[in-house]
Design an enzyme around this catalytic site. Structure first.
Site, PDB file in Angstrom:
ATOM      1  N   HIS A   1      -7.320 -28.187 101.336  1.00  0.00           N
ATOM      2  CA  HIS A   1      -8.029 -29.040 100.390  1.00  0.00           C
ATOM      3  C   HIS A   1      -8.420 -30.344 101.071  1.00  0.00           C
ATOM      4  CE1 HIS A   1      -7.948 -32.271  97.181  1.00  0.00           C
ATOM      5  NE2 HIS A   1      -8.953 -31.510  96.813  1.00  0.00           N
ATOM      6  N   SER A   2      -9.691 -30.730 100.936  1.00  0.00           N
ATOM      7  CA  SER A   2     -10.188 -32.001 101.454  1.00  0.00           C
ATOM      8  C   SER A   2      -9.941 -32.079 102.967  1.00  0.00           C
ATOM      9  CB  SER A   2      -9.521 -33.149 100.698  1.00  0.00           C
ATOM     10  OG  SER A   2     -10.064 -34.385 101.081  1.00  0.00           O
ATOM     11  N   LEU A   3      -9.232 -33.088 103.426  1.00  0.00           N
ATOM     12  CA  LEU A   3      -8.973 -33.225 104.857  1.00  0.00           C
ATOM     13  C   LEU A   3      -8.161 -32.057 105.399  1.00  0.00           C
ATOM     14  CD1 LEU A   3      -9.184 -34.984 107.410  1.00  0.00           C
ATOM     15  CD2 LEU A   3      -7.092 -36.155 106.680  1.00  0.00           C
TER      16      LEU A   3
END
Length: 662
Positions: A321-323
């Site tokens: 998720h995300s980074l």
């Protein structure tokens, strides 16, 4: 109040059920184990002696020490929680659910209840040393009265001070949802890596809590969509395990807390815990720490899961998720399999050139005259592998010998830091890199980079790409089947690194599947498919609702869109037909074959415009030719908020315009 049975029922021992305590935000709640886990704990409690007995519960994600009455997590770090064998429960006016009594208190109540049932003597009053008073009016009405000193200080009314608690016997007489046991068979194991910061959603929950929600949603979908196959044992379950790397990165070791200003401390603390992770990942020191932590944690969870589930023969997937998705993307890009390991390259985490000495290496290259120069600076083979062109130039080595040495080092260590497909260097303007770019670029580049105008960057150091640090990427202990990126900024980071597009032939060395899933209103999510197929404007694939339809507001939106297109086509078609009937010349009654074909195509053209077909486009090998970008369906309230934001933006614009015009 005296709802008594006319006939006396014989005493039956109460059936216990096991609960565990959960604390969140200074709130304590007791949740029941499944009936299967409760039966295992009860059996262990009845057979346990002086030795400690540990029972695996909740899909073997937790271990319960029956003697200590404590529940310990297996795969992640978390404070142990209390476990209780529950038979009697109470509920006060401020309680939202029934709470279990302690085992000692419950035993006293059960003994008094047994005497009352056996002798058929009710209205018994029990006084406890702690001050509580319990009155057994009849089998269905039992109340507890607390002493005045235990009441809340702000309660002053006498009626509130003496308000009793309702007491219930046995888990069957209270309203509690006992969860079903999880299937023993595990078909798939998923590792989930979080993004920036310790919180993973808008409710500031941890990665463990969010992964628990994923697991619960997966179990409910299996029960609703694959109930029959699950009952027959054809389908198992999907296990989700959290991968936490934030705790290993933050702390006193970074030194950031020492230089943080004392003003607006909460905002600065939030920035240090969240946004700072982006800067850490672009630092050579901390990027290595992040990647090592993620890979080692995944390998640790994989090994531990295999130990506890030796019968598991399913597949593995990873979610970022995300980074976290960018970390996994770089990690998967730099994995090696049998086909990517070059001859002479060590498969371990670190690699040396070979067993030869520095003198033998220079003799092989015909550069024995520079041995004394290198030995004078204490340069051995390992330090030679770390030298750049500028370092050798400072030692007085000419351009030709420098290129021989650097070429030899790259051939021996080129596949250590990254997969061969990423060894692409933009064209530099300095003398040291004028011909090195063509020497390092593979014959068939998988990633196409834009021309860089920055000449101050030493491209000999950035092996992966512009702005991406060069580190030693660890190897995973398994080959993932699929990589899922949630709300991912991968596309943006690749563009910032200088990648213009991804070649159709590129794929992960050890992972076959890749899906980029995002919410339409996610501010940090970016697409991947335009970097693969830039000549075609493809809409992302809409993920269907789990009930097999679109949301109502999306159906209405599509209906209105089709109505407007139909109305526009009908009006334009009517005007076109009228104009053609006025302007056309007299023609024969029966047109020729060519004219008939053209007329047929003209008449069919609006039909194709009304129902356009999705063009067949080759999506490359990154997901084995399948689509990559998938978008979620937003909720009605989210669409409404988007419209409100647009209206507010227009109102602010007009207000500013009016103020500027006076």
């Amino acid at each position: 109040m005296l709802d008594m049975d006319s006939t006396t029922t014989p005493y039956q021992e109460v059936r216990p059920h096991w609960f565990y305590c959960r604390r969140a935000d200074d709130n304590m709640s007791w949740l029941p184990f499944s009936r299967e886990d409760s039966d295992k704990l009860e059996k262990a409690c009845n057979t346990v002696g002086d030795e400690e007995m540990v029972v695996a519960v909740e899909g073997e994600r937790f271990d319960v020490n029956v003697k200590e009455r404590m529940r310990y997590p297996v795969y992640w770090e978390q404070a142990p929680t209390e476990v209780r064998r529950c038979t009697w429960f109470y509920k006060g006016d401020k309680d939202t659910r029934m709470m279990p009594y302690s085992e000692e208190f419950s035993k006293s109540l059960e003994d008094a209840y047994m005497i009352a049932v056996t002798l058929d003597e009710w209205k018994r009053k029990l006084d406890f040393p702690t001050g509580e008073t319990v009155i057994l009016h009849n089998p269905k009405l039992i109340m507890e009265y607390q002493p005045i000193g235990l009441q809340d200080d702000w309660v002053s009314s006498p009626s509130e001070q003496t308000r009793p608690r309702t007491v219930k016997r046995g888990v069957d007489n209270i309203s509690v949802e006992i969860p079903d046991g999880e299937p023993h068979k595990v078909d798939h194991l998923v590792f989930m890596v979080h993004g920036i910061g310790p919180a993973c959603d808008l409710r500031f929950r941890s990665i463990i809590q969010c992964v628990n929600d994923f697991r619960s949603a997966s179990m409910s979908l299996l029960a609703s969509h694959y109930k029959r196959a699950q009952q027959k044992g054809q389908v198992g379950r999907v296990e989700y395990l959290p991968v936490n790397w934030h705790s290993a990165l933050h702390g006193d070791a970074t030194g950031v807390d020492e230089i943080t200003l004392p003003s607006i401390s909460r905002l600065r603390h939030f920035t240090n815990d969240t946004l700072l992770d982006l800067f850490f990942y672009n630092s050579p020191t901390y990027c290595q720490t992040i990647v090592d932590t993620v890979a080692s944690e995944i390998n640790r969870l994989h090994s531990l899961f295999k130990q506890r589930h030796p019968e598991f023969h399913g597949a593995f997937s990873i979610v970022g998720h995300s980074l976290g998705s960018l970390i996994l993307f770089d990690l998967l890009t730099n994995q090696r399999n049998g086909s990517t390991v070059r001859e002479g390259v060590c498969p371990g985490a670190s690699c040396h050139l070979n067993c030869n000495t520095l003198e033998q290496t220079l003799s092989t290259l015909g550069l024995q005259q520079y041995l004394e120069t290198l030995q004078a600076e204490s340069v051995d083979l390992e330090s030679l592998a770390l030298c750049k062109d500028s370092d050798l130039k400072d030692l007085g080595i000419p351009l030709g010998p420098r290129k021989k040495i650097l070429s030899y080092v790259r051939k021996k260590t080129g596949a250590v830091h990254q997969a061969p497909d990423f060894q692409i260097t933009p064209q530099a303007t300095s003398e040291s890199s004028c011909d090195a770019s063509s020497e390092r670029t593979p014959p068939e580049s998988q990633f196409h980079r834009t021309q860089s105008i920055t000449s101050a960057v030493d491209y000999e150091y950035f092996d992966v790409g512009i702005g991406q640090v060069s580190i030693d990427y660890p190897q995973l202990a398994f080959h993932p089947q699929t990589f899922f990126a949630f709300g991912s900024p991968i596309g943006m980071f690749l563009t910032v690194r200088g990648l213009k597009r991804i070649n159709l032939n590129y794929k992960f060395p050890t992972c076959k599947g890749f899906y980029n899933i995002y919410h339409p209103f996610d501010p940090v999510a970016y697409r991947i498919e335009p970097m693969i197929v830039s000549e075609v404007d493809l809409e992302p694939m809409l993920i269907p609702h789990h009930k097999g339809r679109k949301r109502m507001h999306l159906e209405l939106k599509d209906s209105f869109t089709r109505m407007s297109i139909d109305l526009k086509n009908n009006v334009l078609g009517s005007l076109r037909t009228a104009w053609q009937s006025i302007a056309k010349l007299p023609v024969a009654a029966l047109p020729s074959l060519e004219e008939g074909e053209s007329t047929l195509k003209t008449n069919l053209q609006p039909m194709h415009a009304e129902q356009p077909e999705q063009p067949a486009v080759a999506m490359g090998m990154l997901n084995e030719g399948r689509r990559i970008d998938y978008v979620l369906q937003e909720k009605p309230i989210e669409s409404f908020n988007e419209y409100l934001f647009a209206i507010q933006s227009h109102l602010c614009y007009w207000l500013m315009l009016m103020l500027m015009l006076g």
